[in-house]
Design a protein around this motif. Structure first.
Motif, PDB file in Angstrom:
ATOM      1  N   SER A  73       0.703  -1.241   0.062  1.00  0.00           N
ATOM      2  CA  SER A  73      -0.024   0.062   0.135  1.00  0.00           C
ATOM      3  C   SER A  73       0.971   1.356  -0.134  1.00  0.00           C
ATOM      4  N   GLU A  74       2.147   1.053   0.287  1.00  0.00           N
ATOM      5  CA  GLU A  74       3.083   2.273   0.474  1.00  0.00           C
ATOM      6  C   GLU A  74       3.151   3.011  -0.999  1.00  0.00           C
ATOM      7  N   PHE A  75       3.095   1.842  -2.004  1.00  0.00           N
ATOM      8  CA  PHE A  75       3.369   2.346  -3.284  1.00  0.00           C
ATOM      9  C   PHE A  75       2.050   2.682  -4.081  1.00  0.00           C
ATOM     10  N   TYR A  76       1.084   2.732  -3.609  1.00  0.00           N
ATOM     11  CA  TYR A  76      -0.263   3.399  -4.344  1.00  0.00           C
ATOM     12  C   TYR A  76      -0.199   4.911  -4.452  1.00  0.00           C
ATOM     13  N   TYR A  77      -0.641   5.187  -5.635  1.00  0.00           N
ATOM     14  CA  TYR A  77      -1.001   6.542  -5.890  1.00  0.00           C
ATOM     15  C   TYR A  77      -2.202   6.703  -6.828  1.00  0.00           C
ATOM     16  N   ASP A  78      -2.716   7.665  -6.825  1.00  0.00           N
ATOM     17  CA  ASP A  78      -4.191   7.803  -7.093  1.00  0.00           C
ATOM     18  C   ASP A  78      -3.914   8.274  -8.651  1.00  0.00           C
ATOM     19  N   LEU A  79      -4.340   7.624  -9.719  1.00  0.00           N
ATOM     20  CA  LEU A  79      -4.116   8.091 -11.443  1.00  0.00           C
ATOM     21  C   LEU A  79      -5.453   8.302 -11.770  1.00  0.00           C
TER      22      LEU A  79
ATOM     23  N   THR B  61      12.892   4.852 -17.905  1.00  0.00           N
ATOM     24  CA  THR B  61      11.622   4.232 -17.886  1.00  0.00           C
ATOM     25  C   THR B  61      10.303   4.828 -17.874  1.00  0.00           C
ATOM     26  N   ASN B  62       9.499   3.896 -18.014  1.00  0.00           N
ATOM     27  CA  ASN B  62       7.894   4.972 -18.151  1.00  0.00           C
ATOM     28  C   ASN B  62       7.426   4.975 -16.925  1.00  0.00           C
ATOM     29  N   PHE B  63       6.049   5.476 -16.800  1.00  0.00           N
ATOM     30  CA  PHE B  63       5.493   5.530 -15.426  1.00  0.00           C
ATOM     31  C   PHE B  63       4.569   4.237 -15.414  1.00  0.00           C
ATOM     32  N   HIS B  64       4.701   3.486 -14.034  1.00  0.00           N
ATOM     33  CA  HIS B  64       4.128   2.428 -13.784  1.00  0.00           C
ATOM     34  C   HIS B  64       3.063   2.046 -13.047  1.00  0.00           C
TER      35      HIS B  64
ATOM     36  N   ASN C 240       7.205  11.239  -4.743  1.00  0.00           N
ATOM     37  CA  ASN C 240       7.001  12.886  -5.343  1.00  0.00           C
ATOM     38  C   ASN C 240       7.102  12.994  -6.837  1.00  0.00           C
ATOM     39  N   ALA C 241       7.945  12.090  -7.509  1.00  0.00           N
ATOM     40  CA  ALA C 241       7.971  12.233  -8.894  1.00  0.00           C
ATOM     41  C   ALA C 241       6.507  11.735  -9.602  1.00  0.00           C
ATOM     42  N   TYR C 242       6.115  10.690  -9.054  1.00  0.00           N
ATOM     43  CA  TYR C 242       4.603  10.184  -9.440  1.00  0.00           C
ATOM     44  C   TYR C 242       3.693  11.276  -9.376  1.00  0.00           C
ATOM     45  N   LYS C 243       3.662  11.864  -8.158  1.00  0.00           N
ATOM     46  CA  LYS C 243       2.698  12.951  -7.658  1.00  0.00           C
ATOM     47  C   LYS C 243       2.680  14.060  -8.522  1.00  0.00           C
TER      48      LYS C 243
ATOM     49  N   ALA D 101       3.987  14.091 -11.735  1.00  0.00           N
ATOM     50  CA  ALA D 101       3.580  13.393 -13.123  1.00  0.00           C
ATOM     51  C   ALA D 101       2.208  13.680 -13.327  1.00  0.00           C
ATOM     52  N   VAL D 102       1.403  13.295 -12.365  1.00  0.00           N
ATOM     53  CA  VAL D 102      -0.175  13.339 -12.236  1.00  0.00           C
ATOM     54  C   VAL D 102      -0.659  14.734 -12.330  1.00  0.00           C
ATOM     55  N   GLN D 103       0.066  15.555 -11.394  1.00  0.00           N
ATOM     56  CA  GLN D 103      -0.123  16.988 -11.499  1.00  0.00           C
ATOM     57  C   GLN D 103      -0.076  17.493 -12.741  1.00  0.00           C
ATOM     58  N   GLU D 104       1.153  17.469 -13.246  1.00  0.00           N
ATOM     59  CA  GLU D 104       1.587  17.828 -14.679  1.00  0.00           C
ATOM     60  C   GLU D 104       0.922  17.199 -16.042  1.00  0.00           C
ATOM     61  N   LYS D 105       0.173  16.230 -15.565  1.00  0.00           N
ATOM     62  CA  LYS D 105      -0.728  15.545 -16.688  1.00  0.00           C
ATOM     63  C   LYS D 105       0.410  14.702 -17.619  1.00  0.00           C
ATOM     64  N   TYR D 106       1.282  14.176 -16.970  1.00  0.00           N
ATOM     65  CA  TYR D 106       1.932  13.234 -18.064  1.00  0.00           C
ATOM     66  C   TYR D 106       1.212  11.980 -18.414  1.00  0.00           C
ATOM     67  N   ARG D 107       1.593  11.402 -19.475  1.00  0.00           N
ATOM     68  CA  ARG D 107       0.917  10.271 -20.045  1.00  0.00           C
ATOM     69  C   ARG D 107       1.365   9.005 -19.460  1.00  0.00           C
ATOM     70  N   PHE D 108       0.707   7.989 -18.839  1.00  0.00           N
ATOM     71  CA  PHE D 108       1.225   6.855 -17.977  1.00  0.00           C
ATOM     72  C   PHE D 108       0.945   5.446 -18.744  1.00  0.00           C
ATOM     73  N   PHE D 109       1.955   4.533 -18.406  1.00  0.00           N
ATOM     74  CA  PHE D 109       1.914   3.185 -18.703  1.00  0.00           C
ATOM     75  C   PHE D 109       2.521   2.825 -20.091  1.00  0.00           C
ATOM     76  N   SER D 110       2.323   1.869 -20.837  1.00  0.00           N
ATOM     77  CA  SER D 110       3.082   1.375 -21.885  1.00  0.00           C
ATOM     78  C   SER D 110       3.415   2.413 -23.070  1.00  0.00           C
TER      79      SER D 110
END
Length: 342
Positions: free
Chosen positions: A4-10, A296-299, A320-323, A325-334
């Motif tokens: 659960s420590e590796f969860y983020y809201d996407l 790497t990509n965003f996983h 923090n980087a993932y948070k 990326a979500v705020q900046e609307k990066y595109r995620f996954f493959s």
């Protein structure tokens, strides 16, 4: 550590459904390991960011068009096989749908009927052992004719051009999924990098669908990693050794290249000509022996891949980087955007 420590809201809309065209126009988050500082760049900025002497290690595995849709010979019912790995000649471990209705002895026909499959065993995890028969020299010819790209379940859009799910340097057939960090490279970008003294070495790791399997155990150390086949030949091992000896950075393109290099270093004590199966699980606390940088990509949240990234650049830096990326609307996954971690 807990899963659960590796969860983020996407937000769902940030999951990329198609690749960026041109490939190297994808966004690039440049994350600095030492202090967590972030720069927002574009992938084709790599020649300006990297230094002469840097060595990029790429995974040259090629994705099989391994998704086969056919009909059960006994009833005509539609069914599907996804080839995972060849256990012996023409005998493959497969995911099957509907798995509960496919039993040992059942036959499936594909295309014009010149490709057939017989279920020979159901494994304890529900996967099937399947024997294929066909009228061509190799099964791969039939896969080219009848198979589809095995896109991850979060990509809903049909891919018209299967080459978009291959890296431009793919050559060794055997993956059930693409080594997606490499999808951002173009031949022109690779040529520019080489011209600036930034070189490439190739390794092979055939990506299994275990890449997408969720971690079910709450304590991550209880998770059992899937096994994948890897290989490093003598010429490329020498390139990697030389870069290390001369003090240049070895940068893995993708978590698959990273796992290949770290598996070799852990098993043999150095990067050498070798091959075998690896189930190496890299999570925070792991001491890296081979790599100095990672593209790497965003996983997915709670995945073994975000755990690997956290091991490399630190848990707080990663989350923090993932948070961000979500705020900046990066595109995620493959088919999404990329990170460069140095």
């Amino acid at each position: 550590m807990l899963k659960s420590e590796f969860y983020y809201d996407l937000p769902q809309e940030l999951i990329a459904q198609e690749p960026c065209i041109p490939r190297d126009a994808a966004r690039l988050m440049y994350l600095k390991k030492e202090n967590g500082a972030i720069e927002h760049r574009v992938f084709h900025d790599l020649p300006q960011i990297l230094e002469p002497g840097d060595l990029l290690v790429i995974n040259n595995s090629k994705v099989l068009p391994a998704r086969l849709i056919g009909h059960k010979a006994q009833t005509g019912a539609v069914c599907e096989l996804l080839l995972l790995r060849e256990e012996e000649k023409d005998v493959w471990e497969c995911l099957a749908r509907p798995g509960k209705r496919l039993h040992p002895g059942n036959s499936i026909e594909f295309g014009d009927g010149t490709l057939k499959a017989q279920i020979i065993e159901t494994k304890s995890d529900g996967n099937k052992m399947v024997r294929f028969t066909y009228d061509t020299q190799t099964l791969y010819e039939k896969l080219d004719a009848f198979g589809k790209m095995p896109l991850p379940p979060y990509i809903q859009k049909q891919l018209e051009d299967g080459s978009l799910y291959q890296t431009v340097y793919a050559k060794e057939l055997g993956s059930a999924a693409a080594p997606t960090a490499g999808l951002h490279f173009t031949p022109e970008l690779m040529e520019t990098l080489e011209g600036k003294g930034i070189h490439f070495a190739e390794v092979t790791l055939h990506v299994g669908l275990g890449t997408f399997r969720p971690v079910k155990e709450e304590n991550i150390t209880d998770h059992k990693m899937h096994s994948e086949w890897y290989s490093i030949d003598g010429k490329n091992a020498e390139k990697i050794q030389k870069a290390k000896q001369e003090g240049h950075r070895v940068i893995a393109v993708g978590t698959t290249s990273c796992r290949t290099l770290e598996a070799a270093a852990t098993t043999h004590g150095t990067i050498c000509s070798c091959s075998g199966n690896t189930d190496i699980f890299i999570y925070p606390g792991y001491k890296f022996q081979a790599i100095d940088g990672l593209i790497t990509n965003f996983h997915l949240p709670e995945s073994t891949l975000i755990m690997l990234v956290s091991a490399f650049c630190g848990y707080e830096n990663t989350m923090n980087a993932y948070k961000t990326a979500v705020q900046e609307k990066y595109r995620f996954f493959s088919f999404g955007d990329a990170m460069l971690i140095l």
